[in-house]
Every structure is written in C-alpha cells, then in structure tokens.
Enzyme design. Sequence first.
Site, PDB file in Angstrom:
ATOM      1  N   HIS A  18       0.835  -1.203   0.000  1.00 49.34           N
ATOM      2  CA  HIS A  18       0.000   0.000   0.000  1.00 49.34           C
ATOM      3  C   HIS A  18       0.872   1.256   0.000  1.00 49.34           C
ATOM      4  O   HIS A  18       0.684   2.172  -0.807  1.00 49.34           O
ATOM      5  CB  HIS A  18      -0.888   0.026   1.248  1.00 49.34           C
ATOM      6  CG  HIS A  18      -1.987  -0.989   1.254  1.00 49.34           C
ATOM      7  ND1 HIS A  18      -1.749  -2.338   1.214  1.00 49.34           N
ATOM      8  CD2 HIS A  18      -3.336  -0.837   1.316  1.00 49.34           C
ATOM      9  CE1 HIS A  18      -2.909  -2.986   1.248  1.00 49.34           C
ATOM     10  NE2 HIS A  18      -3.887  -2.099   1.306  1.00 49.34           N
TER      11      HIS A  18
ATOM     12  N   HIS B 144      -0.238  -3.797   9.794  1.00 53.86           N
ATOM     13  CA  HIS B 144       1.187  -3.882   9.478  1.00 53.86           C
ATOM     14  C   HIS B 144       1.972  -3.459  10.704  1.00 53.86           C
ATOM     15  O   HIS B 144       1.508  -2.642  11.511  1.00 53.86           O
ATOM     16  CB  HIS B 144       1.565  -2.965   8.305  1.00 53.86           C
ATOM     17  CG  HIS B 144       1.354  -3.574   6.956  1.00 53.86           C
ATOM     18  ND1 HIS B 144       2.120  -4.616   6.469  1.00 53.86           N
ATOM     19  CD2 HIS B 144       0.462  -3.282   5.979  1.00 53.86           C
ATOM     20  CE1 HIS B 144       1.717  -4.934   5.253  1.00 53.86           C
ATOM     21  NE2 HIS B 144       0.703  -4.148   4.930  1.00 53.86           N
TER      22      HIS B 144
ATOM     23  N   ASP C  46       7.229  -2.584   8.528  1.00 58.03           N
ATOM     24  CA  ASP C  46       6.659  -2.845   7.203  1.00 58.03           C
ATOM     25  C   ASP C  46       6.358  -1.547   6.470  1.00 58.03           C
ATOM     26  O   ASP C  46       6.581  -1.429   5.258  1.00 58.03           O
ATOM     27  CB  ASP C  46       5.365  -3.655   7.331  1.00 58.03           C
ATOM     28  CG  ASP C  46       5.545  -4.936   8.113  1.00 58.03           C
ATOM     29  OD1 ASP C  46       6.664  -5.477   8.096  1.00 58.03           O
ATOM     30  OD2 ASP C  46       4.573  -5.389   8.745  1.00 58.03           O
TER      31      ASP C  46
END
Length: 278
Positions: free
Chosen positions: A199, A239, A243
């Site tokens: 993302h 996350h 990350d």
Amino acid sequence: MKTTTSATITATIPTPYKRKQINVDGGFNMEEEEKKIVGIMTDGVSNGFYGVDPFFLKWTVHDMVNVAKHHWLPCFFGFGLLFFMAVEYTLPMVPASSPPFDLGFVVTRRLHGLLSSWPELNTLLAALNTVFVGMQTTYILWTWLVEGRPRATISALFMFTCRGILGYSTQLPLPEEFLGSGADFPVGNVSFFLFFSGHVAGSVIASLDMRRMQRWELAWTFDVLNALQVIRLLGTRGHYTIDLVVGVGAGILFDSLAGKYQECIRSKSIAAKEAFFS
C-alpha cells in the site's frame, strides 16, 4: 688434393658470481634498503606512510567547525549511531513467548481501541483505503497505457515481485490485535504478506512520478493520504511499523531502479543504431 680445416673451440668459463657482502653487525637494515629500492621510503607524516597520505592528519579546528556547521545532518546521524549503539547493547531482548514490541502500536493504542469498539468505522476506513489503493493503481497504469511513460509501471512490477519474494521468505506472525475487514484490500479477508507494505510503496511510486511531471498538488494529496493510510494500518494492526517504513524506502528504491533500467535500455538502443549505420 684434399684440404683439412680444423676448428678450434675455446671453452668459456663463467666468472664466479660475487655475492654482496652484507655486514650485519655494521647496522645494515634490509627492510629500509628494500623500501628505498621500490621507492616508497618516506620521511614521516609530511610524505605519508608507505605512500599513503592520510586525509585526517590535515584536519584543523577550523575544518571541524565547518563540518559541524555546514554538514550538520551527517553529524546528527553520527551521534544517532552512537546513541542507538548504546540502546541496542543495553536493551533487554523480547522473549520468544512475548509478542513483538512495536512503537507504532503503542502510539496508536487509542485509535485501535476506538476501531475495535466501533466496527462500522473500521469498515468505512477500510473501504476508503481500498479506494485509495485503486487510485494508485489507476494512476500507475494510466502513465503507461495513456501517457506512454512506463517507468512507474516498471517500478511497481519490480516492487511487488521483490515484496513477494521477501514476504514469502520471512512470514511474520499476524499481530494479536489485528482488526480485519472484508472491505479492506485485498478484499475478502484473504491472507497477505506483512513485509513490506505494498500500500505504502505503491503510493510513494505514484507520488514520485507526479513530482517528475510537476503535478505538485496531486503529489501532496497522495502524500497526505499515504500518511493517513499509515496511521490506519497501525491502528488496525494491519502492518508492523517496520513494514510501513520499509514500504517508503522500497517505493523510492524501485523507482530509482526503474529509471536506471530505462537508461540502460535507451543507451543500448542508441549504441545498436550507431553500430547499424556505421
């Protein structure tokens, strides 16, 4: 009448090799003599050590002040190195029976409590985040299919391939407090790799391309939405902090690699044309 010719062969006796007499007791230094022969004998600091002139020996107090004044960022990182070395070597390790410590989870504890007690809000934010992922994907494909600029698409392909390799190689455990949603991307509560965040990386790739095209307002909009996305992913425990941070770095890295790839292909094409017409 035959004439007999006699040849006289004279044997040459080689002169015996005379060894150089070395008077050990006379103070003859073989190491210094060898240095003189190869030309690296020096007279100390002024000419360097064995042909090397150390740069730091030329530093003055004025130079050090200028370094701290004009290069404060590397100095800051230098102090950061020393600080975190002290932290790392004195910090107790997290036991194997305990969940990982994540500072982002600590900071977003209140948001996590709000989302866990209000599932509708969690679903709404997940749906909005999915829309943002669709915006990233649409823009990246648009730059290639419509504008004919494949760099962002190549970067995304590099990034997601590397993410798949790393995510499969080290499969991190899902956080215990994870708040899933069927509206989140990938839609349907399917499994996903935690390391690293696609993302965030995809948003960075799109934002960098917007800056190259001087679409400043759109780039800043994507950056703000990406920051909100990071906060939401931490709040839902979707996350770990690492990350998300690596996702930012991955977006920058693979955008740069895609640019180098294009330059390499372009230079090869030019060289091939020149060779063809020469």
